[in-house]
Design a protein around this motif. Structure first.
Motif, PDB file in Angstrom:
ATOM      1  N   ILE A 475       0.851  -1.189   0.000  1.00 14.66           N
ATOM      2  CA  ILE A 475       0.000   0.000   0.000  1.00 14.66           C
ATOM      3  C   ILE A 475       0.890   1.243   0.000  1.00 14.66           C
ATOM      4  O   ILE A 475       1.862   1.316   0.767  1.00 14.66           O
ATOM      5  CB  ILE A 475      -0.934   0.023   1.220  1.00 14.66           C
ATOM      6  CG1 ILE A 475      -1.850  -1.212   1.231  1.00 14.66           C
ATOM      7  CG2 ILE A 475      -1.783   1.302   1.233  1.00 14.66           C
ATOM      8  CD1 ILE A 475      -2.740  -1.315   2.463  1.00 14.66           C
ATOM      9  N   SER A 476       0.566   2.182  -0.860  1.00 15.30           N
ATOM     10  CA  SER A 476       1.232   3.486  -0.874  1.00 15.30           C
ATOM     11  C   SER A 476       0.189   4.552  -0.589  1.00 15.30           C
ATOM     12  O   SER A 476      -0.762   4.711  -1.358  1.00 15.30           O
ATOM     13  CB  SER A 476       1.902   3.755  -2.221  1.00 15.30           C
ATOM     14  OG  SER A 476       2.924   2.817  -2.483  1.00 15.30           O
ATOM     15  N   ILE A 477       0.347   5.250   0.528  1.00 18.21           N
ATOM     16  CA  ILE A 477      -0.589   6.312   0.912  1.00 18.21           C
ATOM     17  C   ILE A 477       0.010   7.655   0.507  1.00 18.21           C
ATOM     18  O   ILE A 477       1.164   7.960   0.830  1.00 18.21           O
ATOM     19  CB  ILE A 477      -0.870   6.268   2.423  1.00 18.21           C
ATOM     20  CG1 ILE A 477      -1.700   5.015   2.758  1.00 18.21           C
ATOM     21  CG2 ILE A 477      -1.603   7.530   2.884  1.00 18.21           C
ATOM     22  CD1 ILE A 477      -1.973   4.836   4.231  1.00 18.21           C
ATOM     23  N   ASN A 478      -0.791   8.418  -0.206  1.00 22.58           N
ATOM     24  CA  ASN A 478      -0.312   9.706  -0.730  1.00 22.58           C
ATOM     25  C   ASN A 478      -0.543  10.823   0.281  1.00 22.58           C
ATOM     26  O   ASN A 478      -1.671  11.108   0.666  1.00 22.58           O
ATOM     27  CB  ASN A 478      -1.032  10.020  -2.047  1.00 22.58           C
ATOM     28  CG  ASN A 478      -0.522  11.307  -2.671  1.00 22.58           C
ATOM     29  OD1 ASN A 478       0.666  11.612  -2.575  1.00 22.58           O
ATOM     30  ND2 ASN A 478      -1.401  12.057  -3.319  1.00 22.58           N
ATOM     31  N   ASP A 479       0.551  11.441   0.724  1.00 24.38           N
ATOM     32  CA  ASP A 479       0.485  12.621   1.585  1.00 24.38           C
ATOM     33  C   ASP A 479       1.743  13.448   1.319  1.00 24.38           C
ATOM     34  O   ASP A 479       2.801  13.191   1.893  1.00 24.38           O
ATOM     35  CB  ASP A 479       0.404  12.231   3.062  1.00 24.38           C
ATOM     36  CG  ASP A 479       0.098  13.435   3.961  1.00 24.38           C
ATOM     37  OD1 ASP A 479       0.414  14.566   3.548  1.00 24.38           O
ATOM     38  OD2 ASP A 479      -0.454  13.228   5.050  1.00 24.38           O
ATOM     39  N   PHE A 483       6.205  18.466   5.878  1.00 29.70           N
ATOM     40  CA  PHE A 483       6.452  18.399   7.314  1.00 29.70           C
ATOM     41  C   PHE A 483       6.367  16.961   7.842  1.00 29.70           C
ATOM     42  O   PHE A 483       6.704  16.705   8.998  1.00 29.70           O
ATOM     43  CB  PHE A 483       5.453  19.285   8.063  1.00 29.70           C
ATOM     44  CG  PHE A 483       5.664  20.757   7.824  1.00 29.70           C
ATOM     45  CD1 PHE A 483       6.718  21.442   8.443  1.00 29.70           C
ATOM     46  CD2 PHE A 483       4.844  21.460   6.950  1.00 29.70           C
ATOM     47  CE1 PHE A 483       6.926  22.792   8.221  1.00 29.70           C
ATOM     48  CE2 PHE A 483       5.048  22.816   6.717  1.00 29.70           C
ATOM     49  CZ  PHE A 483       6.089  23.489   7.353  1.00 29.70           C
ATOM     50  N   LYS A 484       5.912  16.038   6.984  1.00 26.13           N
ATOM     51  CA  LYS A 484       5.764  14.647   7.415  1.00 26.13           C
ATOM     52  C   LYS A 484       6.867  13.742   6.863  1.00 26.13           C
ATOM     53  O   LYS A 484       6.721  12.524   6.838  1.00 26.13           O
ATOM     54  CB  LYS A 484       4.394  14.108   6.999  1.00 26.13           C
ATOM     55  CG  LYS A 484       3.244  14.786   7.722  1.00 26.13           C
ATOM     56  CD  LYS A 484       1.898  14.192   7.330  1.00 26.13           C
ATOM     57  CE  LYS A 484       0.758  14.880   8.082  1.00 26.13           C
ATOM     58  NZ  LYS A 484      -0.573  14.367   7.679  1.00 26.13           N
ATOM     59  N   ASN A 485       7.949  14.346   6.426  1.00 30.23           N
ATOM     60  CA  ASN A 485       9.045  13.545   5.877  1.00 30.23           C
ATOM     61  C   ASN A 485       9.581  12.521   6.865  1.00 30.23           C
ATOM     62  O   ASN A 485      10.070  11.458   6.479  1.00 30.23           O
ATOM     63  CB  ASN A 485      10.188  14.459   5.406  1.00 30.23           C
ATOM     64  CG  ASN A 485       9.856  15.145   4.087  1.00 30.23           C
ATOM     65  OD1 ASN A 485       8.997  14.681   3.337  1.00 30.23           O
ATOM     66  ND2 ASN A 485      10.523  16.252   3.806  1.00 30.23           N
ATOM     67  N   GLU A 486       9.517  12.831   8.159  1.00 33.16           N
ATOM     68  CA  GLU A 486      10.046  11.918   9.178  1.00 33.16           C
ATOM     69  C   GLU A 486       8.961  11.013   9.751  1.00 33.16           C
ATOM     70  O   GLU A 486       9.213  10.287  10.720  1.00 33.16           O
ATOM     71  CB  GLU A 486      10.693  12.731  10.311  1.00 33.16           C
ATOM     72  CG  GLU A 486      11.827  13.640   9.863  1.00 33.16           C
ATOM     73  CD  GLU A 486      12.931  12.880   9.162  1.00 33.16           C
ATOM     74  OE1 GLU A 486      13.262  11.766   9.634  1.00 33.16           O
ATOM     75  OE2 GLU A 486      13.438  13.367   8.125  1.00 33.16           O
ATOM     76  N   TYR A 487       7.784  11.034   9.179  1.00 30.24           N
ATOM     77  CA  TYR A 487       6.682  10.204   9.658  1.00 30.24           C
ATOM     78  C   TYR A 487       6.800   8.790   9.080  1.00 30.24           C
ATOM     79  O   TYR A 487       7.474   8.547   8.086  1.00 30.24           O
ATOM     80  CB  TYR A 487       5.330  10.809   9.270  1.00 30.24           C
ATOM     81  CG  TYR A 487       4.869  11.947  10.150  1.00 30.24           C
ATOM     82  CD1 TYR A 487       5.716  13.012  10.461  1.00 30.24           C
ATOM     83  CD2 TYR A 487       3.582  11.984  10.658  1.00 30.24           C
ATOM     84  CE1 TYR A 487       5.293  14.067  11.261  1.00 30.24           C
ATOM     85  CE2 TYR A 487       3.142  13.027  11.462  1.00 30.24           C
ATOM     86  CZ  TYR A 487       4.016  14.068  11.756  1.00 30.24           C
ATOM     87  OH  TYR A 487       3.600  15.108  12.549  1.00 30.24           O
ATOM     88  N   ARG A 505       9.357   6.582   2.514  1.00 26.43           N
ATOM     89  CA  ARG A 505       8.870   7.829   1.911  1.00 26.43           C
ATOM     90  C   ARG A 505       9.555   8.011   0.556  1.00 26.43           C
ATOM     91  O   ARG A 505      10.788   8.029   0.477  1.00 26.43           O
ATOM     92  CB  ARG A 505       9.215   8.983   2.842  1.00 26.43           C
ATOM     93  CG  ARG A 505       8.901  10.380   2.305  1.00 26.43           C
ATOM     94  CD  ARG A 505       7.448  10.712   2.438  1.00 26.43           C
ATOM     95  NE  ARG A 505       7.249  12.132   2.704  1.00 26.43           N
ATOM     96  CZ  ARG A 505       6.114  12.761   2.492  1.00 26.43           C
ATOM     97  NH1 ARG A 505       5.076  12.102   2.012  1.00 26.43           N
ATOM     98  NH2 ARG A 505       5.992  14.041   2.765  1.00 26.43           N
ATOM     99  N   ASN A 506       8.768   8.113  -0.529  1.00 30.23           N
ATOM    100  CA  ASN A 506       9.389   8.318  -1.829  1.00 30.23           C
ATOM    101  C   ASN A 506       9.347   9.783  -2.245  1.00 30.23           C
ATOM    102  O   ASN A 506       8.775  10.633  -1.554  1.00 30.23           O
ATOM    103  CB  ASN A 506       8.736   7.430  -2.898  1.00 30.23           C
ATOM    104  CG  ASN A 506       7.265   7.755  -3.123  1.00 30.23           C
ATOM    105  OD1 ASN A 506       6.826   8.877  -2.896  1.00 30.23           O
ATOM    106  ND2 ASN A 506       6.499   6.768  -3.569  1.00 30.23           N
ATOM    107  N   THR A 507       9.944  10.084  -3.372  1.00 34.10           N
ATOM    108  CA  THR A 507      10.083  11.482  -3.802  1.00 34.10           C
ATOM    109  C   THR A 507       8.752  12.106  -4.199  1.00 34.10           C
ATOM    110  O   THR A 507       8.615  13.328  -4.205  1.00 34.10           O
ATOM    111  CB  THR A 507      11.051  11.567  -4.992  1.00 34.10           C
ATOM    112  OG1 THR A 507      10.611  10.677  -6.038  1.00 34.10           O
ATOM    113  CG2 THR A 507      12.464  11.169  -4.560  1.00 34.10           C
TER     114      THR A 507
END
Length: 609
Positions: A475-479, A483-487, A505-507
């Motif tokens: 599953i890939s969730i788009n967000d 500010f959520k790079n470290e989530y 986290r992808n680009t």
């Protein structure tokens, strides 16, 4: 005469006589049997009780060599694999420690590789043992819930076998017949009915004169699956063990015959098709299906069915259970023999998906199904005062919404995904990727995205945990929020508790993760360091409790004067214990312990000993 003697010795070499692996010659008791249904797998062997004690010698059941050694924080813990002259392998798990030569070899390899968990495959005959030799000592390592010996027999294909079929031993005695506690009747198509309703009716049994019966009058029509909750008590033990052989007969015709003689580790996940998985999750009662449902790839069935079609006439039902000591229990019932019966009103809260049916209940006497541009008026199939039950076959289309008076039900269907195909769905908020082995049956994908103001989190829900998966889905969730790079991804349970899953986290701003369970997920971060609490901190004994309250422990590493120091980790107790190469010498020097969690947060303690 010479030929006869050669033949005898040849057979003796190929098929050695096995002995019991622990406390041989005295009566022993079991806490588990081969093929027993566990949470997400079939139990692979015998759990032999040790009376709460550790350190009891474990013996080689026959001549052989150690072909594999394992040490892990969970699972089997300390485990040995002994391969015999007949090519079969005996397995001894949850050991406290190994025989001294194996222990020294393993410790040396752990230090060379600077790791506690390790898998080793020694050269053939490096560690050769004769029957009755001590190869290790019983314990409670790995995922064991209490001291015992887990013992397995495997064939050359590494399938696990029923030890009771491989050799007879007098250490285990049992004269208690199996128990059939519940029987369930499950509707398998939209026209099937159990006491007038669609659903799964659970009935508790009674026993009289060594025969199990059901007091309730049962009326069945259409395609019905029979399911049972059963277990085997053994003499001298209160544990509820598994049963290898089950038969189902209707009108004296055998419809189902299950026999667990050998099973493949590669098919462990098939347990979710063997049992009524949704019922187990929702009701905490495990029901063994006496039919083979779609997607079930197990080969333990001598005879099977996909349900039995009941007409309005009486039918004789018979279920036979046989345990490992040939104790037999039988349930008999006559179905459809009375015109009157207690009506069954399923416990449906708003709506549920059962098999291919959308099953819902409301207080209105008619219902409207909105299917794209089509409006369909549906009448209830069952009514109970002001409660009305409806069924819709999802193979006829996925409703956008269902309206019942002032109530609108939104099932949030996205698409229908067939099983046994590679499939990729790209949506606005997520991407779902499945391979041909991911699903047991058709998945009616549901998805919701909603903001939890109390938790200040966005929640992403994919169906619910009652949908079984054979293999992982991606599953890939788009967000794209920077500010959520470290989530990372966490699972959210019914009590709103978070459990770390992890993600990348992808680009493009998506968080990608793998899961073998659908449900609700969210994004969160963790900035709290792990906690290290010294329990014993001296030159003879080093013990620490390590905890991480959010994302969990990822790794730990200890050094003494800059050199690797092995730390044994007991995950159950969250305890690290130092294990120096030379245990006779005191631990002296600069000791440093560093612990890291799954977000990279670290804690370090040091002391000059």
């Amino acid at each position: 005469m010479i030929l006869t003697l050669l033949s005898f010795f040849g057979n003796a070499q190929v098929t050695p006589k096995y002995i019991f692996p622990i406390n041989s010659g005295s009566q022993q008791y079991l806490a588990g049997t081969m093929g027993e249904i566990r949470h997400n797998h079939f139990h692979a062997g015998l759990d032999i009780r040790t009376g709460g004690k550790k350190g009891i010698p474990v013996r080689a059941i026959a001549n052989g060599y150690i072909s594999r050694i394992g040490v892990s924080e969970g699972g089997y813990g300390h485990v040995l694999y002994l391969t015999h002259l007949d090519k079969k392998t005996s397995v001894y798990a949850h050991l406290e420690c190994f025989e001294k030569s194996i222990e020294a070899y393993t410790l040396n390899q752990q230090y060379q590789n600077e790791t506690y968990p390790i898998r080793l495959f020694p050269q053939k005959n490096r560690f050769y043992f004769n029957q009755g030799d001590t190869i290790g000592y019983s314990g409670n390592s790995g995922s064991s819930s209490g001291p015992h010996l887990h013992f397995e027999m495997r064939n050359v294909k590494q399938e696990f076998l029923n030890p009771f079929d491989e050799f007879s031993f007098n250490e285990i005695q049992d004269d208690i017949a199996p128990i059939i506690k519940y029987i369930a009747f499950k509707c398998l198509d939209i026209d099937a009915r159990v006491n007038g309703a669609y659903g799964t009716l659970l009935v508790q049994t009674t026993k009289k004169n060594d025969l199990f019966r059901i007091q309730k009058s049962i009326h069945l029509s259409g395609n019905i699956g029979i399911e049972i909750h059963h277990y085997d008590n053994m003499s001298g033990s209160t544990n509820q063990n598994g049963i290898p052989e089950v038969l189902l007969k209707v009108d004296q015709d055998t419809l189902f015959h299950q026999l667990k003689k050998s099973m493949s580790f590669a098919k462990q996940r098939e347990i979710s098709a063997h049992i009524d998985y949704p019922f187990s999750i929702n009701n905490h009662i495990t029901l063994n299906k006496l039919y083979k449902s779609d997607g079930n790839r197990l080969n333990i069935y001598i005879k099977n069915n996909q349900g039995y079609f009941f007409d309005q006439t009486p039918h004789e039902l018979e279920i036979i259970l046989k345990d490992n000591h040939q104790n037999i229990s039988t349930l008999k019932a006559i179905l459809n023999h009375e015109e009157s019966y207690d009506s069954y009103y399923p416990n449906v809260s708003t709506f549920e998906i059962d098999e291919n049916q959308l099953h819902y209940v409301n207080f209105d006497t008619s219902s409207k199904i909105f299917l794209q541009d089509t409006l369909i008026i549906l009448q209830p199939y069952l009514s109970n005062r002001n409660k009305h039950y409806y069924l819709w076959d999802l193979r006829s289309g996925l409703p956008d919404s269902v309206k019942c008076g002032k109530l609108t039900i939104k099932p949030n269907f996205i698409t229908e995904i067939p099983s046994e195909v590679d499939y990729s769905f790209h949506g606005e908020d997520f991407i779902l990727e499945l391979n041909k082995n991911s699903l047991f049956d058709t998945l009616y994908l549901q998805f919701t995205k909603g903001y939890d103001s109390l938790k200040d989190k966005m929640l992403y829900s994919f169906n619910d945990p009652t949908v079984p998966l054979r293999k992982e889905v991606i599953i890939s969730i788009n967000d794209p929020d920077p500010f959520k790079n470290e989530y990372q991804i966490f699972r959210v349970d019914k009590k709103n508790r978070l459990a770390y899953v992890g993600s990348e986290r992808n680009t493009e701003g998506s968080f990608t993760f793998k899961t073998r369970q659908l449900g609700t997920f969210t994004l969160d971060t963790d900035s709290i360091n792990p906690v290290i609490t010294p329990i014993s901190w001296n030159t003879r004994d080093l013990k620490f409790i390590i905890k991480d309250i959010k994302s969990g422990i990822k790794s730990y590493h200890a050094t003494l004067d800059g050199h690797f120091l092995l730390m044994q980790y007991d995950a159950k107790k969250e305890m690290l214990s130092a294990y120096p190469k030379n245990r006779k010498k005191p631990i002296k020097g600069l000791f440093i312990l560093e612990v890291e969690d799954n977000f990279g947060n670290k804690n370090k303690i040091c002391k000059l000993l």
